[in-house]
Design a protein around this motif. Structure first.
Motif, PDB file in Angstrom:
ATOM      1  N   UNK A   3       0.341  -1.381   0.443  1.00  0.00           N
ATOM      2  CA  UNK A   3      -0.134  -0.031  -0.239  1.00  0.00           C
ATOM      3  C   UNK A   3       1.108   1.541  -0.105  1.00  0.00           C
ATOM      4  N   UNK A   4       1.078   2.353  -0.582  1.00  0.00           N
ATOM      5  CA  UNK A   4       1.002   3.037  -1.008  1.00  0.00           C
ATOM      6  C   UNK A   4       0.021   4.715  -0.874  1.00  0.00           C
ATOM      7  N   UNK A   5       0.500   5.987  -0.913  1.00  0.00           N
ATOM      8  CA  UNK A   5      -0.310   6.540  -0.483  1.00  0.00           C
ATOM      9  C   UNK A   5       0.459   7.977  -2.127  1.00  0.00           C
ATOM     10  N   UNK A   6      -0.487   8.283  -2.232  1.00  0.00           N
ATOM     11  CA  UNK A   6      -0.524   9.254  -3.038  1.00  0.00           C
ATOM     12  C   UNK A   6      -1.118  10.505  -2.806  1.00  0.00           C
ATOM     13  N   UNK A   7      -0.863  12.141  -3.279  1.00  0.00           N
ATOM     14  CA  UNK A   7      -1.528  13.670  -2.534  1.00  0.00           C
ATOM     15  C   UNK A   7      -1.241  14.570  -4.095  1.00  0.00           C
ATOM     16  N   UNK A   8      -2.341  14.374  -3.980  1.00  0.00           N
ATOM     17  CA  UNK A   8      -1.661  15.279  -5.013  1.00  0.00           C
ATOM     18  C   UNK A   8      -2.664  18.006  -4.152  1.00  0.00           C
ATOM     19  N   UNK A   9      -1.717  17.933  -4.091  1.00  0.00           N
ATOM     20  CA  UNK A   9      -2.121  19.425  -3.339  1.00  0.00           C
ATOM     21  C   UNK A   9      -2.424  20.582  -4.356  1.00  0.00           C
ATOM     22  N   UNK A  10      -2.603  20.085  -5.564  1.00  0.00           N
ATOM     23  CA  UNK A  10      -2.340  21.422  -7.043  1.00  0.00           C
ATOM     24  C   UNK A  10      -2.490  20.569  -8.088  1.00  0.00           C
ATOM     25  N   UNK A  11      -3.514  20.957  -9.047  1.00  0.00           N
ATOM     26  CA  UNK A  11      -4.034  20.837 -10.356  1.00  0.00           C
ATOM     27  C   UNK A  11      -3.349  22.001 -11.012  1.00  0.00           C
ATOM     28  N   UNK A 607       4.303   2.056  -9.928  1.00  0.00           N
ATOM     29  CA  UNK A 607       4.132   1.144  -9.997  1.00  0.00           C
ATOM     30  C   UNK A 607       2.556   1.258 -10.631  1.00  0.00           C
ATOM     31  N   UNK A 608       3.172   2.313 -11.846  1.00  0.00           N
ATOM     32  CA  UNK A 608       2.267   2.833 -12.992  1.00  0.00           C
ATOM     33  C   UNK A 608       1.998   1.667 -14.022  1.00  0.00           C
ATOM     34  N   UNK A 609       2.258   0.641 -13.885  1.00  0.00           N
ATOM     35  CA  UNK A 609       1.471   0.076 -15.515  1.00  0.00           C
ATOM     36  C   UNK A 609       1.651  -1.402 -14.715  1.00  0.00           C
ATOM     37  N   UNK A 610       1.136  -1.072 -13.138  1.00  0.00           N
ATOM     38  CA  UNK A 610       0.604  -2.661 -11.993  1.00  0.00           C
ATOM     39  C   UNK A 610      -0.391  -2.406 -12.021  1.00  0.00           C
ATOM     40  N   UNK A 611      -1.485  -3.560 -12.169  1.00  0.00           N
ATOM     41  CA  UNK A 611      -3.041  -3.085 -11.477  1.00  0.00           C
ATOM     42  C   UNK A 611      -2.667  -3.212  -9.809  1.00  0.00           C
ATOM     43  N   UNK A 612      -3.869  -2.098  -9.561  1.00  0.00           N
ATOM     44  CA  UNK A 612      -3.550  -1.289  -8.579  1.00  0.00           C
ATOM     45  C   UNK A 612      -5.149  -1.516  -8.074  1.00  0.00           C
ATOM     46  N   UNK A 684      -7.151  19.246  -2.793  1.00  0.00           N
ATOM     47  CA  UNK A 684      -5.862  18.257  -2.733  1.00  0.00           C
ATOM     48  C   UNK A 684      -6.811  17.381  -2.179  1.00  0.00           C
ATOM     49  N   UNK A 685      -6.238  16.375  -2.502  1.00  0.00           N
ATOM     50  CA  UNK A 685      -6.217  15.135  -2.491  1.00  0.00           C
ATOM     51  C   UNK A 685      -5.641  13.825  -2.097  1.00  0.00           C
ATOM     52  N   UNK A 686      -5.650  12.657  -1.212  1.00  0.00           N
ATOM     53  CA  UNK A 686      -5.080  11.846  -1.050  1.00  0.00           C
ATOM     54  C   UNK A 686      -5.129  10.639  -1.467  1.00  0.00           C
ATOM     55  N   UNK A 687      -4.959  10.125  -1.780  1.00  0.00           N
ATOM     56  CA  UNK A 687      -5.058   8.537  -2.307  1.00  0.00           C
ATOM     57  C   UNK A 687      -4.539   7.366  -1.710  1.00  0.00           C
ATOM     58  N   UNK A 688      -5.267   6.339  -0.874  1.00  0.00           N
ATOM     59  CA  UNK A 688      -4.150   5.716  -0.597  1.00  0.00           C
ATOM     60  C   UNK A 688      -4.665   3.820  -1.315  1.00  0.00           C
ATOM     61  N   UNK A 689      -3.447   3.372  -2.590  1.00  0.00           N
ATOM     62  CA  UNK A 689      -3.534   3.054  -3.067  1.00  0.00           C
ATOM     63  C   UNK A 689      -2.456   1.470  -3.247  1.00  0.00           C
ATOM     64  N   UNK A 690      -3.734   0.263  -3.133  1.00  0.00           N
ATOM     65  CA  UNK A 690      -3.166  -1.212  -3.192  1.00  0.00           C
ATOM     66  C   UNK A 690      -2.420  -1.885  -4.501  1.00  0.00           C
ATOM     67  N   UNK A 691      -1.656  -1.882  -4.640  1.00  0.00           N
ATOM     68  CA  UNK A 691      -0.782  -2.460  -5.632  1.00  0.00           C
ATOM     69  C   UNK A 691      -0.362  -4.346  -5.209  1.00  0.00           C
ATOM     70  N   UNK A 692      -0.053  -4.786  -6.513  1.00  0.00           N
ATOM     71  CA  UNK A 692       0.023  -5.842  -7.079  1.00  0.00           C
ATOM     72  C   UNK A 692       1.567  -6.217  -6.467  1.00  0.00           C
TER      73      UNK A 692
END
Length: 692
Positions: A3-11, A607-612, A684-692
């Motif tokens: 699991x990783x976290x992805x934060x985007x605070x600018x668009x 994990x850009x190209x991985x299933x998640x 802003x948004x924060x995503x918790x991502x689960x990767x294979x």
């Protein structure tokens, strides 16, 4: 599973092209969005619902164009041009209709109109009609008529439409002249070079005298390249004929000896009056100026119907006088752009320098206060542009290049001492498709953003948030809802008094066109919207939406939709009238935001190209309510005192632990929408991502 976290605070990169989807090395990728529809990027980094479109007026069916006419900081007006008519409105809060002015334009010509204003005068240009001058006469009075240009420059087109030339013939007698004397001739204020009188005694002397006179006259700017002839007609008498391209009705020539005795004289007599083949460079026969600009005390005109590559400038300080006489510094200017590529002028703009945009490249007049003798149009870049008005934006000029897919920023670079035109749509090129109109809105009373609206031929629009100093270049899209079979479209846009106005075309259930003027207003949450209090249980003023289903708000609360009746009204229930005072009704639109596919590092690599899959989302929002994620309401309302049976108030803060419902994918990201007309602002948004 990692699991990783992805934060985007600018668009601040806005909506990015699908072509960017694989380029995770770009810094803009992590500030961009895969989808940003009906939202606007704010310079602080967030993205919010665009303003609604407030209804202003209804137009006749058919093409329409909007023009601004600012006579002072207190007097600003919106002109709406339709076939044969110009409607005048007060810009600002009231948008009061002031009246109509008769105009010569056909419906098919309206989209090509250009205009320019100064003080109390507005000039409107089209190549098929004399330039129209609208004068603000004070109060609420306007007048219109043909612009009274004087001394229109002459040009010899030398074609089937040209006037048939008639030769001008004048005779001259040399009195008391002897061989070797020198003289000069004055033709309409222009002096010839010194001419030698070779004598009149022998055949050789006569031939030389005639030749010297003919050659020097032909070299004078009063004549064309050919057409002047001289023959001897008697003792010391010669006849001058100006024919072909040199023919015209000349004033009587005069002359004087510059050497020899004081008794020498030249006596001229007009034998035949000429008619020129040259004609007014613009007029009923050759078409009229296509566009204009004011710069350095002159009115500059860019091209005519039959001389699209020519540039004209009025006399300095006399904006309607185009006299070209002796070449004085204040006289008018007439030049033609020449290049290896076609250089039909598409716009001219007076900024740091006079900037000239053409179908084949971009030019500039770099010297200040150019005159007919000093003007030099220097090529800067070679992109070429469409025939739509350029827009000044934050110190640069933005134009659409000739391919109809790219917006370019034309700005001066000190390092190269020239202009450069950089592609500003390379990362969002899919949002520009055959532009038809554009307008630039600087910071408003409620927002400190700069927005460029570019309308596409398909009826959609792009919105560019442009702040050069902050390196902000963010595009989003704007599309109006289609209630029935035929798509709603935006046809024209103009900015007046820090307000953006649009021509909107909707089609009712029978496909009949309804054309309206509407203006962007962040106090409104729907399009074609009308707001106010109810009278006799009804909200009126919706005649432009008869038969349309509209969304309804009461003091900001979402009420049930309903259809506008034949009187242009909606009926409100007793409960709605009891609980609410101010109502808004209009066509809803759904703002949509979707982040770019995520890329995080899970220890073993990216994990850009991985299933998640996204398993949890947190948001920071500002004054937001009615937000949905993947079609599921986001809990942006908390319980407090007196909450039940009250409209939800916009929420500001962090919304934690929104659980995603998407399965395992490589690219799928949450989609945020506002399906009801409610405010939305994601910071802003924060995503918790689960990767294979």
């Amino acid at each position: 599973m990692a699991k990783t976290r992805y934060i985007q605070n600018s668009f601040l990169s806005g909506e990015l092209s699908p072509l960017v989807k694989g380029n995770i090395t770009l810094a803009q990728y992590y500030q961009g969005l895969e989808k940003a529809s009906d939202v606007m990027v704010v310079p602080q980094g967030g993205v919010k619902r665009r303003g609604g479109l407030k209804y202003v007026a209804t137009n006749p069916a058919g093409s329409a164009k909007l023009l601004d006419f600012n006579t002072s900081t207190e007097s600003r007006y919106l002109l709406c041009v339709t076939a044969g008519n110009i409607a005048v409105y007060v810009a600002g809060a009231t948008n009061t209709f002031l009246g109509n002015l008769a105009a010569p334009y056909l419906e098919a010509e309206i989209s090509d109109l250009r205009h320019v204003t100064t003080e109390n005068v507005c000039l409107i240009f089209h190549e098929n009609h004399p330039a129209q001058r609208i004068v603000y006469d004070g109060g609420v009075s306007f007048s219109i008529g043909d612009a009274p240009f004087t001394n229109v420059p002459q040009f010899d087109f030398n074609d089937a439409l040209s006037p048939t030339p008639v030769s001008e013939v004048q005779s001259v007698v040399f009195g008391s002249f002897s061989a070797g004397q020198v003289y000069q001739i004055d033709i309409e204020g222009v002096l010839s070079k010194s001419i030698t009188y070779a004598g009149d005694s022998t055949a050789d002397q006569r031939d030389s005298t005639a030749f010297n006179l003919q050659k020097n006259l032909q070299d004078m700017p009063n004549f064309g390249e050919t057409g002047v002839s001289v023959v001897r007609t008697g003792n010391h008498a010669y006849e001058i004929t100006a024919s072909g391209e040199s023919a015209k009705d000349f004033k009587l020539f005069s002359g004087f000896a510059t050497t020899g005795s004081g008794s020498s004289s030249l006596t001229f007599t007009k034998v035949a009056t000429g008619v020129a083949r040259a004609e007014d460079v613009w007029g009923a026969n050759r078409g009229y100026p296509r566009l204009g600009a004011f710069f350095e005390g002159r009115l500059w005109l860019g091209g005519t119907r039959d001389k699209k590559q020519s540039l004209f400038a009025s006399k300095a300080g006399s904006l309607l006088d185009f006299e070209i006489d002796e070449g004085a510094d204040d006289e008018a200017i007439f030049i033609t752009l020449t290049s290896r590529t076609l250089t039909e002028i598409t716009d001219i703009y007076g900024g740091r320098n006079l900037q000239i945009f053409t179908s084949g490249g971009e030019y500039a007049v770099l010297e200040a206060n150019a005159t007919a003798a000093t003007i030099n149009t220097r090529a800067q870049t070679s992109n070429g542009s469409l025939y739509i008005a350029v827009q000044e934006a934050d110190g640069a000029v933005i134009f659409c290049d000739k391919n109809g897919k790219t917006l370019r920023e034309y700005a001066y670079t000190f390092n190269e001492d020239s202009y450069a035109s950089n592609d500003i749509t390379v990362l969002s090129s899919h949002l520009i498709t055959a532009p038809i109109d554009s307008a630039f809105l600087t910071g408003t009373a409620s927002d400190d953003s700069n927005w460029l609206f570019t309308l596409n031929a398909d009826g959609s629009a792009s919105i560019l948030n442009k702040l050069r100093a902050q390196d902000i270049n963010a595009f989003t899209s704007m599309t109006l809802a289609t209630p029935f079979n035929v798509g709603t479209k935006m046809e024209a846009v103009e900015v007046v008094d820090e307000e953006a106005y649009f021509i909107v075309k909707r089609y009712d259930s029978s496909n009949a066109e309804v054309s309206t003027i509407e203006k962007l207003d962040f106090n409104y949450l729907t399009d074609g919207s009308v707001a106010g209090t109810a009278t006799a249980g009804k909200l009126a003023g919706l005649t432009h939406l008869i038969g349309f289903e509209v969304s309804v708000l009461g003091d900001g609360a979402v009420l049930p939709k309903r259809v506008v009746d034949g009187d242009g009204e909606i009926t409100l229930t007793a409960s709605e009238l009891a609980n609410h005072t101010n109502f808004e009704a209009g066509i809803n639109f759904v703002p949509t935001v979707q982040p770019m596919p995520s890329n995080t590092n899970i220890g073993s690599g990216e994990n850009f190209m991985r299933i998640k899959r996204v398993v949890r989302v947190s948001l920071r929002v500002y004054e937001t309510k009615g937000l949905y994620m993947d079609g599921v309401p986001v809990p942006v309302r908390s319980f407090g005192s007196m909450t039940l049976d009250q409209p939800a108030t916009p929420f500001t803060g962090i919304v934690d632990d929104i659980y995603a419902v998407d399965g395992w994918t490589r690219d799928e990201m949450p989609i945020f929408t506002c399906p009801d007309p409610t405010p939305m602002h994601i910071q802003a948004l924060e995503l918790e991502i689960e990767s294979s």
